[in-house]
Design a protein around this motif. Structure first.
Motif, mmCIF file in Angstrom:
data_model
loop_
_atom_site.group_PDB
_atom_site.id
_atom_site.type_symbol
_atom_site.label_atom_id
_atom_site.label_comp_id
_atom_site.label_asym_id
_atom_site.label_seq_id
_atom_site.Cartn_x
_atom_site.Cartn_y
_atom_site.Cartn_z
ATOM 1 N N SER A 3 51.060 46.095 44.590
ATOM 2 C CA SER A 3 51.113 46.805 43.305
ATOM 3 C C SER A 3 49.704 47.252 42.880
ATOM 4 C CB SER A 3 51.763 45.957 42.222
ATOM 5 O OG SER A 3 50.957 44.842 41.940
ATOM 6 N N TYR A 5 47.274 48.342 45.000
ATOM 7 C CA TYR A 5 46.987 49.593 45.721
ATOM 8 C C TYR A 5 47.831 50.736 45.143
ATOM 9 C CZ TYR A 5 44.194 46.811 48.821
ATOM 10 O OH TYR A 5 43.213 45.981 49.303
ATOM 11 N N ARG A 6 49.049 50.398 44.738
ATOM 12 C CA ARG A 6 49.895 51.407 44.101
ATOM 13 C C ARG A 6 49.255 51.892 42.795
ATOM 14 N NH1 ARG A 6 55.419 51.469 45.604
ATOM 15 N NH2 ARG A 6 55.718 50.244 47.486
ATOM 16 N N TRP A 13 48.290 55.606 41.721
ATOM 17 C CA TRP A 13 48.814 56.168 40.457
ATOM 18 C C TRP A 13 47.654 56.720 39.608
ATOM 19 C CZ3 TRP A 13 47.644 54.966 35.452
ATOM 20 C CH2 TRP A 13 48.443 55.582 34.472
ATOM 21 N N ILE A 35 54.639 53.052 39.382
ATOM 22 C CA ILE A 35 54.042 52.781 40.701
ATOM 23 C C ILE A 35 55.089 52.600 41.799
ATOM 24 C CG2 ILE A 35 51.863 51.823 39.821
ATOM 25 C CD1 ILE A 35 53.021 49.009 40.495
ATOM 26 N N ARG A 36 56.376 52.597 41.421
ATOM 27 C CA ARG A 36 57.438 52.466 42.432
ATOM 28 C C ARG A 36 57.986 53.830 42.843
ATOM 29 N NH1 ARG A 36 56.473 47.690 44.550
ATOM 30 N NH2 ARG A 36 55.364 46.662 42.875
ATOM 31 N N VAL A 78 54.029 57.687 44.839
ATOM 32 C CA VAL A 78 52.985 56.659 44.693
ATOM 33 C C VAL A 78 53.037 55.690 45.881
ATOM 34 C CG1 VAL A 78 52.044 54.838 43.203
ATOM 35 C CG2 VAL A 78 53.049 56.884 42.179
ATOM 36 N N SER A 79 54.248 55.398 46.379
ATOM 37 C CA SER A 79 54.376 54.516 47.550
ATOM 38 C C SER A 79 53.633 55.120 48.735
ATOM 39 C CB SER A 79 55.841 54.346 47.950
ATOM 40 O OG SER A 79 56.578 53.796 46.907
ATOM 41 N N ALA A 132 49.877 55.055 48.107
ATOM 42 C CA ALA A 132 49.242 53.731 48.172
ATOM 43 C C ALA A 132 48.738 53.440 49.576
ATOM 44 C CB ALA A 132 50.235 52.658 47.735
ATOM 45 N N ARG A 151 54.656 54.596 57.080
ATOM 46 C CA ARG A 151 53.765 53.660 56.386
ATOM 47 C C ARG A 151 53.305 52.542 57.305
ATOM 48 N NH1 ARG A 151 54.439 51.041 51.136
ATOM 49 N NH2 ARG A 151 56.694 51.044 51.245
#
Ligand code: DC
Length: 218
Positions: A33, A35-36, A40, A82-83, A87-88, A91, A172
């Motif tokens: 979260s 890094y997210r 963001w 951030i979800r 943003v994923s 990140a 990812r």
């Protein structure tokens, strides 16, 4: 005492770490979260995520604060934002930036200082807390991981398709495993647990059993 849980996206790290922390009365740190939140903050300032200097400066000056289950970045509640899929993906781009990693590792070590904590991410056992008392590496088959992510996205009101989520997961994983700095690796002394085919409760049971034995806590 520090327990680390690392592994690829969708292996069930967050839910497992939260459950394990609750059972042991430890605190819980979700480093993904962080890094997210950097992604963001950079996106909301209109920065290009590849702008290493600009994004590095955002991370270095960033104020992150947990208020209960909500994450605040420079006083804005970013828990839901951030979800978002964008943003994923972002990140994992900013997570390859050395300045960003330096800033996040510093915050993670500060957060753990003097605490009993279960921390989860990609480099917690290998780089951030090499002397952690108990280390886990969670894996799961990619299709199972994609199914979990798809369910999470649906629950959060961002429906997608299995093919799409699977492609994002491969993408990812590739970025996280091949980056030059702190790539996703299993620490040599981490205990690997394959979560495919097990319920969340069963995975927490297994980790709790191992952790109590390793840490010698009853
Ligand atoms: O676990 P997650 O999906 O919330 O992580 C978001 C991104 O951050 C993911 O691409 C990997 C990266 N990450 C990292 O590089 N190091 C960590 N300790 C945690 C997450």
């Amino acid at each position: 005492m520090i327990i680390t849980i690392d592994g690829p996206a969708g292996a069930g790290k967050s839910t497992t770490a939260k459950g394990l922390a609750q059972r042991l009365g430890f605190e819980f740190l979700d480093t993904g979260s962080m890094y997210r939140a950097v992604a963001w903050a950079a996106l909301s300032r209109g920065l290009k995520l590849q702008d290493e200097v600009g994004v590095g400066a955002v991370a270095t000056g960033m104020m992150l604060e947990w208020r209960g289950t909500q994450l605040f970045c420079n006083d804005t509640d970013v828990t839901t934002d951030i979800r978002q899929p964008e943003v994923s993906a972002g990140a994992s781009v900013v997570a390859a930036n050395p300045e960003v990693r330096k800033a996040m590792v510093r915050l993670q070590r500060e957060a753990a200082m003097g605490r009993n904590i279960v921390t989860e991410g990609r480099d917690q056992g290998s780089v951030v807390f090499p002397d952690a008392e108990c280390k886990f590496y969670l894996t799961a088959d990619p299709t199972k991981r994609a199914e979990r992510r798809l369910r999470e996205l649906e629950e959060r009101g961002h429906p997608s398709t299995l093919d799409r989520v699977l492609a994002e997961i491969y993408d990812r994983d590739h970025r996280d495993k091949t980056r030059a700095i702190s790539p996703l690796v299993k620490a040599t002394d981490a205990i690997e647990v394959d979560t495919s085919g097990y319920s969340q409760g069963e995975v927490v049971d297994r980790l709790e059993e191992i952790a109590r034995e390793v840490l010698k806590v009853r």
